[in-house]
Design a protein around this motif. Structure first.
Motif, PDB file in Angstrom:
ATOM      1  N   LEU A 260       0.831  -1.197   0.000  1.00  0.00           N
ATOM      2  CA  LEU A 260       0.000   0.000   0.000  1.00  0.00           C
ATOM      3  C   LEU A 260       0.871   1.255   0.000  1.00  0.00           C
ATOM      4  CD1 LEU A 260      -2.970   0.443  -0.069  1.00  0.00           C
ATOM      5  CD2 LEU A 260      -2.988   0.529   2.383  1.00  0.00           C
ATOM      6  N   ASP A 261       0.613   2.120  -0.921  1.00  0.00           N
ATOM      7  CA  ASP A 261       1.345   3.377  -1.041  1.00  0.00           C
ATOM      8  C   ASP A 261       0.444   4.503  -0.534  1.00  0.00           C
ATOM      9  OD1 ASP A 261       3.110   5.352  -1.699  1.00  0.00           O
ATOM     10  OD2 ASP A 261       2.698   5.291  -3.848  1.00  0.00           O
ATOM     11  N   PRO A 262       0.809   5.137   0.565  1.00  0.00           N
ATOM     12  CA  PRO A 262      -0.036   6.194   1.126  1.00  0.00           C
ATOM     13  C   PRO A 262      -0.259   7.354   0.151  1.00  0.00           C
ATOM     14  CG  PRO A 262       1.719   5.614   2.650  1.00  0.00           C
ATOM     15  CD  PRO A 262       1.981   4.879   1.387  1.00  0.00           C
ATOM     16  N   ASP A 263       0.732   7.667  -0.650  1.00  0.00           N
ATOM     17  CA  ASP A 263       0.560   8.745  -1.621  1.00  0.00           C
ATOM     18  C   ASP A 263      -0.504   8.407  -2.653  1.00  0.00           C
ATOM     19  OD1 ASP A 263       2.459  10.351  -0.429  1.00  0.00           O
ATOM     20  OD2 ASP A 263       4.097   9.513  -1.630  1.00  0.00           O
ATOM     21  N   MET A 264      -0.569   7.131  -3.062  1.00  0.00           N
ATOM     22  CA  MET A 264      -1.575   6.711  -4.038  1.00  0.00           C
ATOM     23  C   MET A 264      -2.979   6.811  -3.433  1.00  0.00           C
ATOM     24  SD  MET A 264      -2.448   5.716  -6.998  1.00  0.00           S
ATOM     25  CE  MET A 264      -1.185   4.955  -7.948  1.00  0.00           C
TER      26      MET A 264
ATOM     27  N   GLU B  82      -3.889  10.485  -3.283  1.00  0.00           N
ATOM     28  CA  GLU B  82      -4.205  10.998  -4.628  1.00  0.00           C
ATOM     29  C   GLU B  82      -5.602  10.571  -5.072  1.00  0.00           C
ATOM     30  OE1 GLU B  82      -2.935   9.949  -9.192  1.00  0.00           O
ATOM     31  OE2 GLU B  82      -1.419   9.724  -7.625  1.00  0.00           O
ATOM     32  N   ARG B  83      -5.931   9.305  -4.870  1.00  0.00           N
ATOM     33  CA  ARG B  83      -7.241   8.802  -5.298  1.00  0.00           C
ATOM     34  C   ARG B  83      -8.368   9.416  -4.473  1.00  0.00           C
ATOM     35  NH1 ARG B  83      -7.106   8.664  -9.656  1.00  0.00           N
ATOM     36  NH2 ARG B  83      -9.265   8.093  -9.542  1.00  0.00           N
ATOM     37  N   ALA B  84      -8.148   9.575  -3.164  1.00  0.00           N
ATOM     38  CA  ALA B  84      -9.180  10.175  -2.318  1.00  0.00           C
ATOM     39  C   ALA B  84      -9.421  11.628  -2.707  1.00  0.00           C
ATOM     40  CB  ALA B  84      -8.767  10.086  -0.849  1.00  0.00           C
TER      41      ALA B  84
END
Length: 89
Positions: A57-61, A64-66
């Motif tokens: 899991l990438d927190p930045d991804m 970004e999606r949220a």
């Protein structure tokens, strides 16, 4: 003579004749190009999906999606609203 003319015509213009073979080769080349593009798109999507799996899991991804899906901003951020292109019409 008619039989020879019949087979000669179809050797050139038939579905599997010289003209048909060139058409098939052109179609094959177009499909190969399309396949290469689709494979590139698939690899890109697979890499984005891999970033969203729980084990990697990438927190930045997620952030970004949220932000894109829910139009979220942090309380300490400044949001600048731009008019859409259709609003000026």
């Amino acid at each position: 003579m008619a039989l020879l003319g019949y087979f000669g015509f179809h050797a050139l213009n038939g579905e599997l004749g010289l003209v048909g073979k060139a058409r098939l080769e052109h179609r094959f080349a177009a499909l190969e190009t399309e396949l290469a593009e689709l494979r590139g798109q698939r690899e890109e999507l697979e890499s984005r999906v891999a970033l969203m799996r729980p084990e990697s899991l990438d927190p930045d991804m997620i952030d970004e999606r949220a932000r894109a899906s829910l139009n979220l901003v942090h309380p300490d951020e400044l949001a600048i609203l731009r008019p859409s292109a259709r609003a000026g019409i």
